[in-house]
Motif scaffolding. Sequence first.
Motif, mmCIF file in Angstrom:
data_model
loop_
_atom_site.group_PDB
_atom_site.id
_atom_site.type_symbol
_atom_site.label_atom_id
_atom_site.label_comp_id
_atom_site.label_asym_id
_atom_site.label_seq_id
_atom_site.Cartn_x
_atom_site.Cartn_y
_atom_site.Cartn_z
ATOM 1 N N GLY A 267 0.793 -1.218 0.000
ATOM 2 C CA GLY A 267 0.000 0.000 0.000
ATOM 3 C C GLY A 267 0.826 1.270 0.000
ATOM 4 N N ARG A 268 1.757 1.408 0.958
ATOM 5 C CA ARG A 268 2.447 2.692 1.079
ATOM 6 C C ARG A 268 3.328 2.983 -0.137
ATOM 7 N N ALA A 269 3.872 1.954 -0.771
ATOM 8 C CA ALA A 269 4.659 2.205 -1.984
ATOM 9 C C ALA A 269 3.784 2.842 -3.056
ATOM 10 N N ASN A 270 2.578 2.306 -3.242
ATOM 11 C CA ASN A 270 1.647 2.925 -4.189
ATOM 12 C C ASN A 270 1.282 4.339 -3.738
ATOM 13 N N GLY A 271 1.225 4.544 -2.428
ATOM 14 C CA GLY A 271 0.969 5.875 -1.909
ATOM 15 C C GLY A 271 2.081 6.852 -2.235
ATOM 16 N N TRP A 272 3.322 6.418 -2.029
ATOM 17 C CA TRP A 272 4.458 7.294 -2.370
ATOM 18 C C TRP A 272 4.369 7.733 -3.830
ATOM 19 N N TYR A 273 4.039 6.805 -4.694
ATOM 20 C CA TYR A 273 4.045 7.116 -6.124
ATOM 21 C C TYR A 273 2.927 8.079 -6.503
ATOM 22 N N ILE A 274 1.719 7.826 -6.046
ATOM 23 C CA ILE A 274 0.613 8.688 -6.482
ATOM 24 C C ILE A 274 0.745 10.077 -5.873
ATOM 25 N N VAL A 275 1.277 10.188 -4.655
ATOM 26 C CA VAL A 275 1.530 11.513 -4.087
ATOM 27 C C VAL A 275 2.572 12.249 -4.928
ATOM 28 N N ALA A 276 3.646 11.555 -5.310
ATOM 29 C CA ALA A 276 4.661 12.191 -6.154
ATOM 30 C C ALA A 276 4.065 12.665 -7.474
ATOM 31 N N THR A 277 3.145 11.876 -8.026
ATOM 32 C CA THR A 277 2.526 12.237 -9.307
ATOM 33 C C THR A 277 1.725 13.523 -9.195
ATOM 34 N N VAL A 278 0.877 13.633 -8.174
ATOM 35 C CA VAL A 278 0.057 14.836 -8.055
ATOM 36 C C VAL A 278 0.882 16.040 -7.621
ATOM 37 N N GLU A 279 1.940 15.811 -6.829
ATOM 38 C CA GLU A 279 2.818 16.921 -6.459
ATOM 39 C C GLU A 279 3.498 17.493 -7.699
ATOM 40 N N LEU A 280 3.909 16.626 -8.604
ATOM 41 C CA LEU A 280 4.527 17.106 -9.842
ATOM 42 C C LEU A 280 3.511 17.835 -10.713
ATOM 43 N N LEU A 281 2.346 17.238 -10.921
ATOM 44 C CA LEU A 281 1.333 17.865 -11.764
ATOM 45 C C LEU A 281 0.928 19.232 -11.224
ATOM 46 N N ASP A 282 0.953 19.389 -9.919
ATOM 47 C CA ASP A 282 0.553 20.651 -9.301
ATOM 48 C C ASP A 282 1.495 21.795 -9.678
ATOM 49 N N LEU A 283 2.767 21.467 -9.952
ATOM 50 C CA LEU A 283 3.771 22.493 -10.242
ATOM 51 C C LEU A 283 4.214 22.510 -11.696
ATOM 52 N N LEU A 284 3.902 21.446 -12.417
ATOM 53 C CA LEU A 284 4.384 21.297 -13.792
ATOM 54 C C LEU A 284 3.777 22.373 -14.699
#
Length: 439
Positions: A267-284
């Motif tokens: 679970g948490r590995a998938n959590g790390w990834y999806i959080v990283a994805t939205v954090e990037l999209l927020d600033l991209l």
Amino acid sequence: MPATTASSRGPTTQPWQIPSYPVTYAPPRVEKITETLARVRDRLEAATGSSIIDRETRQPVTDLSQPIPNVVLDTGPERKFVPYSYPMGVIYSGMLYANEVTGDPKYLDFVAKRYQFFADNLPALSRWPNDPERRNPFRPMLEPTNLDACGAMGASMARAKRMKVGPNLDETINRFVDYVHTKQMRLEDGTFARPDPFPVSLWLDDAYMSVPLLAQQGKITGDRRYFDDAANQIRGFHKHLFVPEKGLFTHAGNMANADNHPKYFWGRANGWYIVATVELLDLLPEDHADRDALIRILKDHAEGIASVQSGTGLWHQMLDRHDSYLETSCTAMFTYSMAKAVNRGWLNAAAYGPVAQAGWNGVASKIDPGGRVHGTCIGTAYANDYVYYYHRPAIDDVHGYGPVLLAGAEMIKLMKSDRFRIDSGQTRPTMHVEKEAAK
């Protein structure tokens, strides 16, 4: 009110029975979320150390002009919350975001106090000899040797810099960015890798330990190389570790056996990834060439995650194994990411708003009156069997706090949004309806 049903013999009436839900099944109230976040913050304020202490006497050390053996960072009265670690980096980011959403200065004070502690002691500790035996307590800050040492902390420092919070830590931020961008081990396609437990290993965790920092630096400097590198990480981990038929990521991979490697959907590995994805999209930047591809990756991952949510709103430790325990940190990560994606319009509100709401209600059920976050898996390495993951203890662990702060802050934004209508009748599922789609 009785519900009318049709049959071959004409309409009949049957009494409606409201089911018994294991957690609250209604839209969370902003006031309640705010109060919950305040309890978590106050708990962290009371429990997090902010000094350098003698390992044996447990007393603060103030004279650091000469190297001293046996000094460590204070872990607080419970010996749990060390001020410098990657989980604390997530906590600092969560505190900063909670302030952004609520306006409560106590969240900023928490971060500024610890960052000032770093700034006050860096000059003396940077003069200590480069000798591992000296056990410089700021060694990861002065000489990072892996992503865990600098990625999450660096992302929070860069976020604080953008918000003008705390002392000037530019030298440290730039050192971290330089390590991530130029020194970290990579595959030939540029995806970050580690030399353990196999000579070339991929850890999905490293998406968060790198991407948010690179994205923040891209925003600060305007240099698109950092955005390009961050986007390449999201695409690279997706290429190597995503399992399309599940809609989920396996935790890690031995690249010497990449074509025939067991899949473990932690679970948490998938959590790390999806959080990283939205954090990037927020600033991209909106015109970035990879933006549409990243949103497609987010949608596929969110669909897979939503499809395995439990009936409590929480997600399981092993996402596809419902006999594994319900885990808090990954639930908070999924809640934060889906709520942010709905708020930004990357995910459909009607489809994913209810998932986020149920997720937050599940998370809230794990937070006690003292602000302790229960049911969080402890630190977990790359393993090659389900037994290891199944039996990692779930406790009041530091890994749960940062995700809870992020999730709660994003849920406040979701519940305050005027873009959605929320139906909250007890006789039907809670539903977000996008106003634009209802026209």
